[in-house]
Design a protein around this motif. Structure first.
Motif, short mmCIF file in Angstrom:
data_model
loop_
_atom_site.label_atom_id
_atom_site.label_comp_id
_atom_site.label_asym_id
_atom_site.label_seq_id
_atom_site.Cartn_x
_atom_site.Cartn_y
_atom_site.Cartn_z
N THR A 127 0.84 -1.29 0.07
CA THR A 127 -0.05 -0.17 0.06
C THR A 127 1.10 1.36 -0.08
O THR A 127 2.08 1.02 0.18
CB THR A 127 -1.06 -0.08 1.16
OG1 THR A 127 -1.79 0.93 1.06
CG2 THR A 127 -0.38 0.38 2.57
N SER A 128 0.33 2.30 -0.12
CA SER A 128 1.14 3.61 0.03
C SER A 128 1.07 4.13 1.48
O SER A 128 0.39 3.86 2.21
CB SER A 128 0.32 4.68 -0.72
OG SER A 128 0.88 5.94 -0.60
N SER A 133 -4.15 4.25 3.96
CA SER A 133 -3.46 3.17 3.86
C SER A 133 -4.13 1.97 4.56
O SER A 133 -4.78 1.90 5.57
CB SER A 133 -2.19 3.35 4.42
OG SER A 133 -1.46 4.50 4.00
N TYR A 190 2.28 0.86 -9.66
CA TYR A 190 3.25 1.47 -8.66
C TYR A 190 3.03 3.06 -8.90
O TYR A 190 3.09 3.90 -7.93
CB TYR A 190 4.66 1.18 -8.48
CG TYR A 190 4.77 -0.06 -7.82
CD1 TYR A 190 4.88 -0.28 -6.38
CD2 TYR A 190 4.79 -1.41 -8.16
CE1 TYR A 190 4.96 -1.29 -5.57
CE2 TYR A 190 5.09 -2.29 -7.65
CZ TYR A 190 5.25 -2.52 -6.11
OH TYR A 190 5.52 -3.54 -5.48
N ASP A 192 0.47 4.82 -9.96
CA ASP A 192 -0.83 5.18 -9.30
C ASP A 192 -1.07 4.92 -7.87
O ASP A 192 -1.53 5.82 -7.18
CB ASP A 192 -2.10 4.46 -9.94
CG ASP A 192 -2.44 4.75 -11.31
OD1 ASP A 192 -1.86 5.94 -12.07
OD2 ASP A 192 -3.34 4.34 -12.11
N LEU A 193 -0.33 3.93 -7.45
CA LEU A 193 -0.45 3.84 -5.79
C LEU A 193 0.39 4.83 -5.44
O LEU A 193 0.06 5.44 -4.07
CB LEU A 193 0.29 2.32 -5.66
CG LEU A 193 0.02 2.09 -3.89
CD1 LEU A 193 -1.40 1.97 -3.56
CD2 LEU A 193 0.82 0.70 -3.84
N ALA A 197 -2.93 6.11 -1.28
CA ALA A 197 -3.99 5.04 -1.13
C ALA A 197 -5.03 5.60 -1.19
O ALA A 197 -5.63 6.59 -0.38
CB ALA A 197 -3.77 3.99 0.09
N ILE A 201 -6.15 3.65 -6.58
CA ILE A 201 -6.29 2.26 -6.21
C ILE A 201 -5.78 2.06 -4.40
O ILE A 201 -5.07 3.05 -4.07
CB ILE A 201 -5.14 1.26 -6.84
CG1 ILE A 201 -3.80 1.56 -6.67
CG2 ILE A 201 -5.62 0.97 -8.28
CD1 ILE A 201 -2.56 0.82 -7.36
N ASP A 202 -6.04 1.31 -3.84
CA ASP A 202 -5.62 1.11 -2.37
C ASP A 202 -4.57 0.36 -2.06
O ASP A 202 -3.97 0.57 -0.89
CB ASP A 202 -6.91 0.47 -1.61
CG ASP A 202 -8.32 1.40 -1.77
OD1 ASP A 202 -8.33 2.50 -1.31
OD2 ASP A 202 -9.10 1.00 -2.39
N GLY A 203 -4.32 -0.77 -2.93
CA GLY A 203 -2.89 -1.27 -2.76
C GLY A 203 -2.91 -2.24 -4.02
O GLY A 203 -3.57 -2.17 -4.93
N LEU A 204 -1.63 -3.13 -3.96
CA LEU A 204 -1.43 -4.01 -4.92
C LEU A 204 -0.89 -5.07 -4.66
O LEU A 204 -0.35 -5.21 -3.52
CB LEU A 204 -0.63 -3.12 -6.11
CG LEU A 204 0.72 -2.71 -5.67
CD1 LEU A 204 1.77 -3.88 -5.77
CD2 LEU A 204 1.22 -1.62 -6.84
N PHE A 222 6.00 3.68 -0.41
CA PHE A 222 5.23 2.33 -0.26
C PHE A 222 5.86 1.57 0.97
O PHE A 222 6.66 1.73 1.50
CB PHE A 222 5.39 1.48 -1.57
CG PHE A 222 5.37 2.01 -2.82
CD1 PHE A 222 4.15 2.44 -3.19
CD2 PHE A 222 6.45 2.44 -3.64
CE1 PHE A 222 3.87 3.20 -4.39
CE2 PHE A 222 6.32 2.95 -4.93
CZ PHE A 222 5.15 3.22 -5.24
#
Length: 276
Positions: A127-128, A133, A190, A192-193, A197, A201-204, A222
């Motif tokens: 996540t960011s 987050s 990454y 966009d993240l 968060a 997007i909220d995570g990957l 991150f």
């Protein structure tokens, strides 16, 4: 009447046997004739495969492909089509081998031959550090989670990943459902993240080693969330239908394990031996 039918069946069986025999050694014959091994991999999956400062492909998978080609007595050529194209199989001679950090599963095994395991690394949630987050893996529930399109992490998020038979333990899902956000490359996900968060997007979901590489290269952007999601085995893949090539790949990788080459290349890029 029966005699004619029997003769036709015998002739058909003979033709099929000849056809199979002609196909059986096709890959190795082509490689030797062309003097090059065509390996395929992702262009942006550091430290396994990536473009370096000289705009050349570099990384653990690249080194392994070059070493593999050297042992065949040919040069290595690296190509980087879209990941979903690689994983769909039916290469029809375009590429010879994928030493490319591919996770095997039942769906891919329909069109690809997973020849030999060469390393394992856990799948993780990233996540960011900014924005809303995620704090634990269960926070994935209902959130927008990215993964590379056509990859095993996308199937994990869709709860359709089946790795039984490839040395993997059954997967336990910490969520009922998530909003899956497929990306053409992890680079874009990454990027966009990094906006924070909850922005796009909220995570990957990614590989632990590649996630640590991103965290190291872009400090303050991150962070990992909780424990690993599952153990992620990575296998060498080829197109189906060529037993001679299958056996050749197995033999060369066995040799690289025995003489320590696989371990050395792993330590060079990862800092530890993940090839066991």
């Amino acid at each position: 009447m029966q005699s004619k039918t029997l003769r036709r069946l015998v002739l058909l069986a003979g033709a099929m046997a000849i056809s199979h025999s002609a196909i059986a050694g096709e890959t190795l014959d082509r490689i030797k004739k062309n003097g090059e091994l065509v390996g395929v991999m992702d262009q942006a999956y550091p430290p396994y495969s990536f473009l370096n400062a000289k705009n050349e492909m570099d990384g653990m998978d690249v080194d392994l492909t070059k070493e593999f080609a050297k042992r065949l007595g040919v040069k290595a050529k690296i190509e980087t089509p879209a990941w979903e194209v690689i994983t769909s199989g039916n290469w029809r001679g375009r590429w010879d081998i994928c030493i490319c950090s591919m996770t095997p599963d039942a769906q891919r095994a329909r069109s690809l031959d997973f020849v030999t395991h060469y390393y394992s690394s856990p799948a993780v949630l990233v996540t960011s550090v900014n924005g809303n987050s995620l704090t634990k893996v269960a926070d994935m529930e209902g959130k927008k989670i990215a993964a590379q399109q056509g990859g095993s992490y996308e199937r994990y998020l869709n709860k359709t990943l089946a790795m039984e038979g490839f040395g993997a333990k059954p997967i336990q899902y910490p969520f009922k459902s998530v909003q899956v956000a497929p990306y053409g490359s992890e680079d874009l996900a990454y990027q966009d993240l990094a906006l924070g968060a909850g922005k796009r997007i909220d995570g990957l979901v990614s590989n632990l080693v590649t996630a640590n590489e991103r965290i190291k290269k872009t400090p303050g952007k991150f962070k990992l969330v909780g424990d690993a999601l599952y153990e992620d085995p990575n296998w060498v893949a080829t197109d189906k239908g060529d037993k001679e090539w299958h056996d050749t790949v197995v033999k060369i990788f066995d040799d690289m394990r025995k003489d320590g080459t696989l371990k050395q290349i792993s330590i060079k890029w990862i800092g530890t031996d993940i090839s066991r």
